[in-house]
Structures are given as C-alpha cells and as structure tokens.
Design a protein around this motif. Sequence first.
Motif, short mmCIF file in Angstrom:
data_model
loop_
_atom_site.label_atom_id
_atom_site.label_comp_id
_atom_site.label_asym_id
_atom_site.label_seq_id
_atom_site.Cartn_x
_atom_site.Cartn_y
_atom_site.Cartn_z
N SER A 142 -5.66 -3.56 4.43
CA SER A 142 -4.34 -3.70 3.67
C SER A 142 -4.10 -5.10 3.53
CB SER A 142 -3.17 -2.99 4.68
OG SER A 142 -3.24 -3.70 5.89
N PHE A 143 -4.44 -6.08 4.24
CA PHE A 143 -4.22 -7.45 4.00
C PHE A 143 -5.06 -7.87 2.95
CE2 PHE A 143 -5.57 -11.94 5.25
CZ PHE A 143 -4.29 -12.51 5.43
N GLN A 144 -6.29 -7.81 2.60
CA GLN A 144 -6.97 -8.01 1.49
C GLN A 144 -6.10 -7.50 0.09
OE1 GLN A 144 -10.85 -7.84 3.99
NE2 GLN A 144 -11.31 -7.02 2.05
N THR A 145 -5.73 -6.06 0.23
CA THR A 145 -5.20 -5.50 -0.81
C THR A 145 -3.95 -6.38 -1.49
OG1 THR A 145 -5.97 -3.29 -0.43
CG2 THR A 145 -4.13 -3.43 -1.95
N GLN A 146 -3.13 -6.81 -0.43
CA GLN A 146 -2.19 -7.65 -0.93
C GLN A 146 -2.33 -9.18 -1.49
OE1 GLN A 146 0.73 -6.18 -0.90
NE2 GLN A 146 0.88 -4.44 0.24
N THR A 187 3.24 -7.36 -12.36
CA THR A 187 4.41 -7.74 -12.83
C THR A 187 5.02 -8.64 -11.64
OG1 THR A 187 5.47 -6.10 -11.54
CG2 THR A 187 4.80 -5.55 -13.74
N ASP A 188 5.99 -9.59 -12.13
CA ASP A 188 6.75 -10.44 -11.20
C ASP A 188 7.12 -9.65 -9.98
OD1 ASP A 188 6.30 -12.21 -13.08
OD2 ASP A 188 8.48 -12.25 -14.00
N GLU A 189 7.69 -8.43 -10.09
CA GLU A 189 8.08 -8.03 -9.10
C GLU A 189 7.01 -7.44 -7.97
OE1 GLU A 189 8.69 -7.06 -12.08
OE2 GLU A 189 10.82 -7.57 -12.15
N GLU A 190 5.79 -7.10 -8.52
CA GLU A 190 4.90 -6.77 -7.79
C GLU A 190 3.99 -7.93 -7.12
OE1 GLU A 190 2.80 -2.96 -10.16
OE2 GLU A 190 2.29 -5.05 -10.57
N LEU A 191 4.32 -9.19 -7.85
CA LEU A 191 3.72 -10.37 -7.31
C LEU A 191 4.61 -10.96 -6.01
CD1 LEU A 191 2.23 -13.47 -9.18
CD2 LEU A 191 4.06 -13.90 -7.47
N THR A 192 5.90 -10.66 -6.30
CA THR A 192 6.80 -11.24 -5.05
C THR A 192 6.72 -10.34 -4.00
OG1 THR A 192 8.37 -11.97 -6.79
CG2 THR A 192 9.19 -11.46 -4.66
N ALA A 193 6.51 -8.93 -4.29
CA ALA A 193 6.35 -8.02 -2.88
C ALA A 193 5.08 -8.66 -2.23
CB ALA A 193 6.45 -6.79 -3.52
N ALA A 194 3.95 -8.68 -3.03
CA ALA A 194 2.55 -8.83 -2.23
C ALA A 194 2.55 -10.07 -1.58
CB ALA A 194 1.61 -8.77 -3.38
N TYR A 195 3.28 -11.29 -2.39
CA TYR A 195 3.37 -12.49 -1.58
C TYR A 195 4.31 -12.64 -0.41
CZ TYR A 195 4.15 -17.54 -1.23
OH TYR A 195 4.32 -18.74 -0.71
N ALA A 254 4.50 -10.02 1.44
CA ALA A 254 3.98 -9.09 2.50
C ALA A 254 2.82 -10.13 3.12
CB ALA A 254 3.17 -7.88 1.89
N VAL A 255 2.24 -10.81 2.35
CA VAL A 255 1.24 -11.45 2.94
C VAL A 255 1.84 -12.60 3.89
CG1 VAL A 255 -0.52 -13.39 2.57
CG2 VAL A 255 -0.33 -11.15 1.19
N GLN A 256 2.89 -13.34 3.35
CA GLN A 256 3.81 -14.19 4.40
C GLN A 256 4.09 -13.65 5.51
OE1 GLN A 256 3.55 -17.35 3.83
NE2 GLN A 256 4.36 -18.01 1.96
N ASN A 257 4.80 -12.59 5.46
CA ASN A 257 5.30 -11.77 6.51
C ASN A 257 4.14 -11.57 7.70
OD1 ASN A 257 7.76 -11.86 5.77
ND2 ASN A 257 7.72 -9.89 5.25
N TYR A 258 2.92 -11.28 7.19
CA TYR A 258 1.75 -10.71 8.01
C TYR A 258 1.20 -12.02 8.56
CZ TYR A 258 -2.67 -9.30 9.82
OH TYR A 258 -3.61 -9.05 10.70
N LEU A 259 1.24 -13.04 7.63
CA LEU A 259 0.78 -14.22 8.43
C LEU A 259 1.51 -14.98 9.47
CD1 LEU A 259 -0.64 -16.20 5.13
CD2 LEU A 259 -2.27 -15.28 7.09
N LEU A 292 -6.86 -18.87 2.61
CA LEU A 292 -7.09 -17.64 1.95
C LEU A 292 -7.27 -17.68 0.58
CD1 LEU A 292 -4.25 -15.03 3.48
CD2 LEU A 292 -6.75 -14.82 3.38
N ALA A 293 -6.64 -18.58 -0.03
CA ALA A 293 -6.33 -18.78 -1.42
C ALA A 293 -7.67 -19.20 -2.08
CB ALA A 293 -5.51 -19.43 -2.09
#
Length: 402
Positions: A170-174, A184-192, A194-199, A236-237
């Motif tokens: 799941s981490f790699q997918t995000q 989309t901007d919304e998908e990018l924001t949501a994924a970003y 999610a990754v920030q919260n996980y980290l 990561l990046a």
Amino acid sequence: MSESLHTVRTLPTARRSGCPFAPPAELTDARRHGPVSRYTFPGGKPGWLITGYDLVRAVLADQRFSSRKELMRHHPTIDYGDIEVPPAPPGEFLLMDDPEHRRYRKPLAGKFTVRRMRLLTERVEQVTAGCLDAMEKTGPPTDLVTAFAKPIPAVMICELLGVPYEDRGSFQTQVESFMSGETTDEELTAAYTAVQNYLAELVAAKRANPTDDVLSELTDSDLTDEELRGISLILLAAGLDTTANMLALGTFALLQNPDQLAALRAEPALADRAVEELLRYLSVAKTFMRMPLEDVELAGHTIEAGSPVILSINTANRDPERFADPHALDLRRQGGGHLAFGHGIHQCLGQQLARVELGVAFPALVNRFPTLRLAVPAEEVELRPEIADIYGVKRLPVTWDV
C-alpha cells in the motif's frame, strides 16, 4: 543583450516519433544555437534555458543560483499566477540552500558511502534473483515495469527506511500515485497526504523501537520527527522513482540496441561502464530549476537576479562538445562525467545505491533471459508524460523463449 539569442517557446515538447530516448528536438536544436537560450514561462515571466554541458555543470556548482522552494514560483509548463510558494517543509533539503541544506544532508552522508552501499550488493542480488525467479515461474509475456523495474528499488528503499514488510504494498502504491504525473490534483493531494501520514507514524515507531535501518539511526540525532519525515520523503523520491525508470527505460534502450545488449551479456566486466553510459544516454531526471540570487554572467549573457533558469540535463549529457557521438549508446565509452545525478551540493545522495542496483540488475536480467525481446512493436511502448519529473515508460511488455 544579443538580438540573435535563441528563444525556446514551449517546454517540454514531444519527443520525435521513433526516438524515445533522445531529448525533444526543440531542445537539441536550442543547444545547437548555443548553450544559453531565452525562455518565457507561462504567465509571461522571462527566464532562461541552459542546454550546454559546461554551463549546466557550472550553474549546479554555483551557490549564487538557489534551489529554495519559495523562490520557485514559475513552473516551465504551468501558470501558477501570483500565488505565494511557502518554503520547503522541514527535512526536504533538496529544496533548500546551505546552511539549512547542509544541516540535513550531513548526518545522511555517512549512511550512503560507497563502501556501505557496496555492502548491500548481496541483498540487491537476492532481491533481483527473486524478481527473475517469479518472472520465470509465471512465464512470458510480462510487464517488466511491475515485474522487475519497480520491485527492486522499492524493496531496497523500504528496507533502508525500515518500512515493515506488511505495509510495503500500500505504501508503494501511494508513493507511485503522487510521482507518476498522471493523477488529478485531488488524487495527488490524497496520495501525498497518505504518504506523509504514514511516514509520521513510521518515525514515531522508530523512536519507540529502533530497528536496523537508516531511519532508526537518524533518531539518535537532533533531528525532530517532522524533519525526519521530510528527509524520509526525499529519500523515497530519490531512491524509488528514478531507479525504477532507469531499469525499465534502460532495458528498452538495450533491446533497441542489440549489439550493445550482446556486449553486456558477453562481457560481465562491462557492467559498471554500461551503467554510466545508460545514465548519460537516458538522463531520466530531465531538468532542474535554479533561481539566480544576483546578476550572473554566463557565456556573455547577463542572467538577471530573480530570472528563473531551467537546466536541461538531457541535452547537457548529449553535448557533442563534451561527448563524442553523443546520440549513440556505447557501453564501452571511456570516461564518465555525466550529470545524471546532478552536480554540486545537491548531487544525488543515493547515487551509489542506484549504481549498485543497476549494476546488478541489468546483467542479471539479460543473462537469465537471453532471448528477451519486446512483446509489442517499439512504437507501441507507452512512455510517461513529459510533464512527469522523471522520464520513463509506463509499461514495458516483454517476452522470451521458454
């Protein structure tokens, strides 16, 4: 200012049909006119495009040119209007200048030494062999991106950060979602987010129960949780998307140059030189941005303070004044000096890990599958959009004889 100064009007521009590895024709043409061109950013802001090797390298090493995020208000292809750009979040040191940049990079430098990364060679070999075993078991055809190119750097960077095995999928997918350039901007924001919260959760877990990984080691420093989260995002990046695209696009390039593929298969000692040549030839990190903090003279032109500069890495790495026959893939090419990892204080921290991964993976793949070939015509291989920060292929369908 010379009236004959060349002007480039759009960036990025489409690559020529049948030339997926070459820089866009307009950029190559700009370099032929000279190493410095004018560029007008969306919204009308005048700026500069630098395409020659020597000047790109000089700017990367010149701290009069800033990397600070808050100064990067102009995107090469998007009009952001008059929005204010905040400074980089704590820990995201690629978007900072010294001394802030140095404070974050220094504790990391000792963890990415040539010696330490080479000690990881055996683990990279194990991960690579596992991917190849799975490909062999499943049989052809397969998408090399998902079967080979992504898993190798993903496993290595997750292990370096200490991401638990059960979280990696799941981490790699995000992570892929906000780095693909296709959301989309919304998908990018949501994924970003999610990754920030996980980290943030991962950093807290490492502080409470350190394990054998780089992130746990950094919890012994004076870095805050927020700073460690930012550093983890940068690692990561830098460690996932770039190497994954090098593996996939590099394999595509080898398959399109069968004489070079045969040389790599026949000469194991060629692996290190092959990696450097593929890095030069492909330049998957296509462009960098810098902002001059004062007027700077370059090649007889005054680059004005506050006038944004685009550095074209892919044309610099194919500059005929630096590389003989630069558009040829030549795995026996003598001498390095490419700018695929950048230069100066921001030169890629993880470059030695990338070299180990590429140096293991390419020979292992071509030797395990000596009849490896594209499963579709080359022109049907789908490329990542030029707007993506890292160039590559979306999918690479391959097959082989069984």
